[in-house]
Write a protein that holds these residues in place. Sequence first.
Motif, PDB file in Angstrom:
ATOM      1  N   ALA A 252       0.824  -1.200   0.000  1.00  0.00           N
ATOM      2  CA  ALA A 252       0.000   0.000   0.000  1.00  0.00           C
ATOM      3  C   ALA A 252       0.862   1.255   0.000  1.00  0.00           C
ATOM      4  O   ALA A 252       0.430   2.313  -0.442  1.00  0.00           O
ATOM      5  CB  ALA A 252      -0.923  -0.003   1.215  1.00  0.00           C
ATOM      6  N   SER A 253       2.089   1.137   0.505  1.00  0.00           N
ATOM      7  CA  SER A 253       3.025   2.262   0.542  1.00  0.00           C
ATOM      8  C   SER A 253       4.440   1.724   0.494  1.00  0.00           C
ATOM      9  O   SER A 253       4.675   0.516   0.647  1.00  0.00           O
ATOM     10  CB  SER A 253       2.820   3.097   1.813  1.00  0.00           C
ATOM     11  OG  SER A 253       3.255   2.372   2.949  1.00  0.00           O
ATOM     12  N   ILE A 254       5.402   2.620   0.316  1.00  0.00           N
ATOM     13  CA  ILE A 254       6.811   2.221   0.289  1.00  0.00           C
ATOM     14  C   ILE A 254       7.195   1.501   1.575  1.00  0.00           C
ATOM     15  O   ILE A 254       8.044   0.600   1.574  1.00  0.00           O
ATOM     16  CB  ILE A 254       7.720   3.452   0.068  1.00  0.00           C
ATOM     17  CG1 ILE A 254       7.495   4.041  -1.333  1.00  0.00           C
ATOM     18  CG2 ILE A 254       9.188   3.099   0.247  1.00  0.00           C
ATOM     19  CD1 ILE A 254       7.974   3.178  -2.470  1.00  0.00           C
ATOM     20  N   ASP A 255       6.564   1.862   2.686  1.00  0.00           N
ATOM     21  CA  ASP A 255       6.884   1.243   3.975  1.00  0.00           C
ATOM     22  C   ASP A 255       6.604  -0.255   3.985  1.00  0.00           C
ATOM     23  O   ASP A 255       7.197  -0.998   4.781  1.00  0.00           O
ATOM     24  CB  ASP A 255       6.091   1.916   5.104  1.00  0.00           C
ATOM     25  CG  ASP A 255       6.541   3.339   5.377  1.00  0.00           C
ATOM     26  OD1 ASP A 255       7.682   3.677   4.993  1.00  0.00           O
ATOM     27  OD2 ASP A 255       5.760   4.117   5.950  1.00  0.00           O
ATOM     28  N   ASP A 256       5.688  -0.718   3.124  1.00  0.00           N
ATOM     29  CA  ASP A 256       5.394  -2.148   3.050  1.00  0.00           C
ATOM     30  C   ASP A 256       6.493  -2.929   2.325  1.00  0.00           C
ATOM     31  O   ASP A 256       6.588  -4.153   2.481  1.00  0.00           O
ATOM     32  CB  ASP A 256       4.073  -2.390   2.297  1.00  0.00           C
ATOM     33  CG  ASP A 256       2.847  -2.048   3.125  1.00  0.00           C
ATOM     34  OD1 ASP A 256       2.951  -2.032   4.366  1.00  0.00           O
ATOM     35  OD2 ASP A 256       1.784  -1.795   2.524  1.00  0.00           O
ATOM     36  N   LEU A 257       7.299  -2.254   1.521  1.00  0.00           N
ATOM     37  CA  LEU A 257       8.262  -2.924   0.663  1.00  0.00           C
ATOM     38  C   LEU A 257       9.571  -3.204   1.401  1.00  0.00           C
ATOM     39  O   LEU A 257       9.958  -2.486   2.315  1.00  0.00           O
ATOM     40  CB  LEU A 257       8.557  -2.085  -0.585  1.00  0.00           C
ATOM     41  CG  LEU A 257       7.351  -1.545  -1.359  1.00  0.00           C
ATOM     42  CD1 LEU A 257       7.824  -0.892  -2.653  1.00  0.00           C
ATOM     43  CD2 LEU A 257       6.340  -2.633  -1.636  1.00  0.00           C
ATOM     44  N   HIS A 258      10.262  -4.225   0.957  1.00  0.00           N
ATOM     45  CA  HIS A 258      11.577  -4.527   1.528  1.00  0.00           C
ATOM     46  C   HIS A 258      12.631  -3.550   1.030  1.00  0.00           C
ATOM     47  O   HIS A 258      13.521  -3.139   1.781  1.00  0.00           O
ATOM     48  CB  HIS A 258      11.985  -5.960   1.191  1.00  0.00           C
ATOM     49  CG  HIS A 258      11.092  -6.993   1.795  1.00  0.00           C
ATOM     50  ND1 HIS A 258      11.049  -7.244   3.150  1.00  0.00           N
ATOM     51  CD2 HIS A 258      10.193  -7.840   1.237  1.00  0.00           C
ATOM     52  CE1 HIS A 258      10.161  -8.195   3.397  1.00  0.00           C
ATOM     53  NE2 HIS A 258       9.640  -8.575   2.264  1.00  0.00           N
TER      54      HIS A 258
END
Length: 319
Positions: free
Chosen positions: A165-171
Amino acid sequence: MNYIDIFNGDADGIIALLQLRLAEPRGSQLVTGVKRDIQLMDKLEFTADDVITVLDVSMEKNMVGLNKALQVGAKVSYFDHHRPGDIPKHPSLNATIDMDPNVCTALLVDSYLEGQFHMWAITAAYGDNLLAKAEQLADKAKLSSFEREQLKEFGTLINYNGYGASIDDLHIPPAKLFESLLPFQNPFDAIAADNSPFALLQQAYQQDMAEAEAAECIANTDTSEVYLLPNQQWSRRVSGVFGNYLANQHPDKAHAVVSDSGDGTYLISVRAPLNNKTGADEVCSEFVTGGGRKAAAGINKLPHEQLNGFVSRLNEFYS
């Protein structure tokens, strides 16, 4: 000149740009986001000094930004395989658009570059779940079974990293992932390198997919299956690749992966049947935040109360 590279944060967008910058190195402003963040041009202001390259984001969804760039005198090169809408006729726009469901943006760039970095293009095809096309290209390239599996896994991992949903979800933020791959002329070198993101993404993917395989199937008919994932970061990360996995398991069915966003809406990833790769964009575009391409599409924010209507429409469309 001021160079701006605008690209989708999935495997197709990253690898499309990677090929171009391996062939034509240049310092540029990188504009990207999670896979679903596609209205990237509309967020920017442009000048006549700008040379803009846009990769793997729908022209139709970026028409405001595109027209704004052309009006101020910027030069735009556009490569994409999504529905474009009405392509502007303008001398400063060079558009390479192909909606064939067996084509991805990285393959369009591969053709433009006459195959200079063909192994990367095959990796992108695998990552975009164009498995039959990727295998066809691998046959022509005389790749071994082991080499094919390496490229398939790497493409899947790069694609997996783009979902959230946002960059924060990505590794790994997509711009950083692109930069980490830029030193490598081919994916085999990247896989083997100690500083490659391959090992990190491999471990993360295995953990997330183990969670997804225990997901609840909330609708199962002869023509479609729908899976519901909880409001967790792993479910948002895995939604797309889990959809690809399901599509490959049951190629005659459409599939939807529904992830609870925790705000009263669902993030939905849809895959048309692999044996009938059409209509995913039509189904999703009927909902306010939906869109995509014929074989694969999604809805960014479907209100909870509309879930039953979506499930009914998916099954009706493919019946």
